[in-house]
Design a protein around this motif. Structure first.
Motif, mmCIF file in Angstrom:
data_model
loop_
_atom_site.group_PDB
_atom_site.id
_atom_site.type_symbol
_atom_site.label_atom_id
_atom_site.label_comp_id
_atom_site.label_asym_id
_atom_site.label_seq_id
_atom_site.Cartn_x
_atom_site.Cartn_y
_atom_site.Cartn_z
ATOM 1 N N PRO A 125 0.791 -1.243 0.000
ATOM 2 C CA PRO A 125 0.000 0.000 0.000
ATOM 3 C C PRO A 125 0.825 1.295 0.000
ATOM 4 O O PRO A 125 0.273 2.371 -0.194
ATOM 5 N N THR A 126 2.147 1.193 0.234
ATOM 6 C CA THR A 126 2.953 2.404 0.395
ATOM 7 C C THR A 126 2.985 3.247 -0.862
ATOM 8 O O THR A 126 3.151 4.474 -0.807
ATOM 9 N N VAL A 127 2.820 2.622 -2.026
ATOM 10 C CA VAL A 127 2.881 3.354 -3.282
ATOM 11 C C VAL A 127 1.830 4.467 -3.345
ATOM 12 O O VAL A 127 2.042 5.496 -4.004
ATOM 13 N N VAL A 128 0.702 4.301 -2.650
ATOM 14 C CA VAL A 128 -0.339 5.338 -2.644
ATOM 15 C C VAL A 128 0.219 6.627 -2.063
ATOM 16 O O VAL A 128 0.069 7.718 -2.634
ATOM 17 N N PHE A 129 0.884 6.512 -0.909
ATOM 18 C CA PHE A 129 1.491 7.697 -0.298
ATOM 19 C C PHE A 129 2.710 8.168 -1.082
ATOM 20 O O PHE A 129 3.007 9.365 -1.104
ATOM 21 N N SER A 149 3.230 4.042 6.677
ATOM 22 C CA SER A 149 2.926 2.948 5.759
ATOM 23 C C SER A 149 4.185 2.165 5.395
ATOM 24 O O SER A 149 4.175 0.929 5.374
ATOM 25 N N TYR A 150 5.267 2.884 5.131
ATOM 26 C CA TYR A 150 6.516 2.231 4.711
ATOM 27 C C TYR A 150 7.030 1.271 5.780
ATOM 28 O O TYR A 150 7.317 0.101 5.498
ATOM 29 N N GLY A 178 4.749 -6.690 5.830
ATOM 30 C CA GLY A 178 4.306 -6.966 4.467
ATOM 31 C C GLY A 178 4.615 -8.363 3.989
ATOM 32 O O GLY A 178 3.787 -9.004 3.320
ATOM 33 N N THR A 179 5.797 -8.864 4.318
ATOM 34 C CA THR A 179 6.199 -10.198 3.832
ATOM 35 C C THR A 179 5.444 -11.321 4.534
ATOM 36 O O THR A 179 5.469 -12.470 4.072
ATOM 37 N N LEU A 180 4.775 -11.008 5.632
ATOM 38 C CA LEU A 180 4.036 -12.035 6.376
ATOM 39 C C LEU A 180 2.634 -12.253 5.834
ATOM 40 O O LEU A 180 1.971 -13.223 6.208
ATOM 41 N N ILE A 181 2.176 -11.339 4.974
ATOM 42 C CA ILE A 181 0.813 -11.413 4.447
ATOM 43 C C ILE A 181 0.830 -12.064 3.072
ATOM 44 O O ILE A 181 1.535 -11.612 2.163
ATOM 45 N N ALA A 192 -4.834 3.216 8.613
ATOM 46 C CA ALA A 192 -4.084 3.438 9.856
ATOM 47 C C ALA A 192 -3.001 4.494 9.652
ATOM 48 O O ALA A 192 -2.792 5.357 10.517
ATOM 49 N N ALA A 193 -2.316 4.451 8.507
ATOM 50 C CA ALA A 193 -1.264 5.429 8.226
ATOM 51 C C ALA A 193 -1.849 6.826 8.081
ATOM 52 O O ALA A 193 -1.233 7.814 8.499
#
Length: 208
Positions: A12-16, A78-79, A86-89, A105-106
């Protein structure tokens, strides 16, 4: 570096990241004189947007700066969240739900952080956000210093932001020396001010 880029430009970090890049481009354009940064403090204080800004504690600084801080703090939240979890999902629908939760949340953390960051910055922009005298002085108490005040003549004194002001005032109700009044309206053609007696103003009968 590869880990940084993969995290920064993946959901999701790409959005920010996109919003932050837009903010950086805006500031670069403004820095090189191709744009105009305005600390617009003239937004209607009764408007829904301005009310929301006040509720969130984001008022008093230019909107571009508020958005930049929001994008930056949201990006950091987010980052680092995605970097750790992230790698756990697993991929698929679960990852999209996870990403949406991280963005929300971010955004909330970003709003809280931004509201704290703008507090020490407000004094730097206070002058830019002051309303014109014609707006700020309405509702200010004053004292008659001339012998009388009528619809055509009279003077009064008022204190505004610690400054002592001597004003030309006018009133539909005759006022005498040292009588208290409240400023209700500017008279541009005369550079004077309509006032009403304090008793009339505070009783709510100030339609004059």
């Amino acid at each position: 570096m590869e880990t940084f880029l993969n995290t920064a430009f993946s959901f999701p970090t790409v959005v920010f990241s996109i919003f932050l890049c837009v903010a950086i481009i805006y500031w670069l354009i403004s820095l090189f004189g191709m744009g105009d940064i305005e600390a617009d403090g003239d937004i209607d204080a009764n408007g829904d947007f301005s009310g929301l800004m006040v509720t969130l504690g984001l008022q008093g600084v230019p909107l571009p700066l508020v958005l930049t801080l929001l994008f930056l703090t949201g990006w950091l939240a987010s980052y680092f969240t995605d970097l750790i979890f992230g790698t756990l999902i697993p991929s698929g629908m679960l990852h999209w739900l996870y990403g949406a939760a991280v963005i929300l949340a971010a955004l909330i953390l970003g709003l809280l952080a931004t509201s704290m960051l703008v507090r020490p910055l407000r004094p730097l922009f206070r002058r830019a956000f002051l309303q014109p005298l014609q707006k700020r002085i309405v509702g200010t108490p004053c004292v008659v210093i001339s012998s009388t005040v009528t619809e055509v003549s009279g003077r009064g004194e008022a204190i505004l932001d610690g400054a002592h002001l001597v004003l030309q005032i006018r009133s539909h109700s005759p006022l005498s020396h040292r009588e208290g009044a409240v400023i209700i309206e500017h008279i541009p053609d005369e550079n004077a001010w309509w006032v009403v007696p304090e008793s009339e103003f505070y009783s709510g009968d100030s339609a004059g």
